[in-house]
Design an enzyme around this catalytic site. Structure first.
Site, mmCIF file in Angstrom:
data_model
loop_
_atom_site.group_PDB
_atom_site.id
_atom_site.type_symbol
_atom_site.label_atom_id
_atom_site.label_comp_id
_atom_site.label_asym_id
_atom_site.label_seq_id
_atom_site.Cartn_x
_atom_site.Cartn_y
_atom_site.Cartn_z
ATOM 1 N N HIS A 1 0.853 -1.186 0.000
ATOM 2 C CA HIS A 1 0.000 0.000 0.000
ATOM 3 C C HIS A 1 0.895 1.244 0.000
ATOM 4 O O HIS A 1 2.040 1.198 0.479
ATOM 5 C CB HIS A 1 -0.871 0.033 1.247
ATOM 6 C CG HIS A 1 -1.970 -0.985 1.256
ATOM 7 N ND1 HIS A 1 -3.101 -0.828 2.009
ATOM 8 C CD2 HIS A 1 -2.106 -2.169 0.617
ATOM 9 C CE1 HIS A 1 -3.899 -1.869 1.841
ATOM 10 N NE2 HIS A 1 -3.304 -2.707 0.989
ATOM 11 N N GLU B 1 0.932 3.886 1.827
ATOM 12 C CA GLU B 1 1.410 4.293 3.144
ATOM 13 C C GLU B 1 2.560 3.418 3.616
ATOM 14 O O GLU B 1 3.545 3.928 4.177
ATOM 15 C CB GLU B 1 0.284 4.192 4.190
ATOM 16 C CG GLU B 1 -0.929 5.020 3.888
ATOM 17 C CD GLU B 1 -2.031 4.248 3.185
ATOM 18 O OE1 GLU B 1 -3.206 4.454 3.530
ATOM 19 O OE2 GLU B 1 -1.724 3.441 2.277
ATOM 20 N N CYS C 1 -6.392 2.040 5.648
ATOM 21 C CA CYS C 1 -7.047 0.788 6.035
ATOM 22 C C CYS C 1 -6.516 0.364 7.412
ATOM 23 O O CYS C 1 -5.588 0.980 7.945
ATOM 24 C CB CYS C 1 -6.751 -0.282 4.990
ATOM 25 S SG CYS C 1 -5.040 -0.864 5.028
ATOM 26 N N CYS D 1 -2.612 -0.254 7.468
ATOM 27 C CA CYS D 1 -1.826 0.977 7.398
ATOM 28 C C CYS D 1 -2.003 1.829 8.652
ATOM 29 O O CYS D 1 -1.040 2.419 9.141
ATOM 30 C CB CYS D 1 -2.197 1.762 6.144
ATOM 31 S SG CYS D 1 -1.723 0.893 4.625
#
Length: 151
Positions: A51, A53, A81, A84
């Site tokens: 992801h 992040e 999410c 993260c």
């Protein structure tokens, strides 16, 4: 909080878009400078943790040579999410700034609030809705194109 850094996160989201990834971008800022950048690469890397992040946090930790990102700010185009959000808390990031809300997976305010849970050992300052229209438009455009390609 600085919208210039959200524009840098949007540039990262555009990179994800160009790869055919869900267009989410992130930057980590320390003392007014970007020290970590990331954009979604899950499909490209075949990695469920790739992801935006997570990539930006890893790069920032490598830059600082420390897993503690105390005093840093994370700018991301979409509400993080649970994975993260947990990484943000574990990295001790001071401030989270995000653009669009994520009604299906948001773990900052939409479904739950991991980053400010008083049961955890660290809480994060949160600013939401920064450059919301630009962040939302990019995501909407991506999913509209994906649906039209599938016929």
């Amino acid at each position: 909080m600085n919208s210039t850094f959200m524009l840098a996160a949007l540039e990262e989201a555009e990179r994800a878009y160009e790869l055919g990834e869900v267009p989410i971008g992130a930057v980590v800022v320390h003392n007014g400078s970007v020290i970590g950048r990331g954009h979604n690469r899950r499909e490209h890397d075949g990695d469920p943790t790739a992801h935006a992040e997570m990539i930006a946090i890893r790069e920032a930790a490598a830059f600082l040579k420390n897993w503690r990102l105390t005093g840093t700010e994370l700018y991301v185009t979409l509400e993080p999410c649970p994975m993260c959000a947990g990484a943000i808390v574990n990295a001790r990031i001071k401030t989270l700034v995000f653009g669009s809300f994520d009604a299906k997976a948001g773990a900052v305010c939409s479904l739950m609030n991991i980053v400010q849970d008083p049961r955890l050992n660290h809480r994060v300052e949160v600013y939401d809705g920064i450059c919301h229209n630009a962040c939302s438009h990019l995501l909407s455009r991506f999913f509209e194109e994906l649906r039209s390609d599938r016929g």
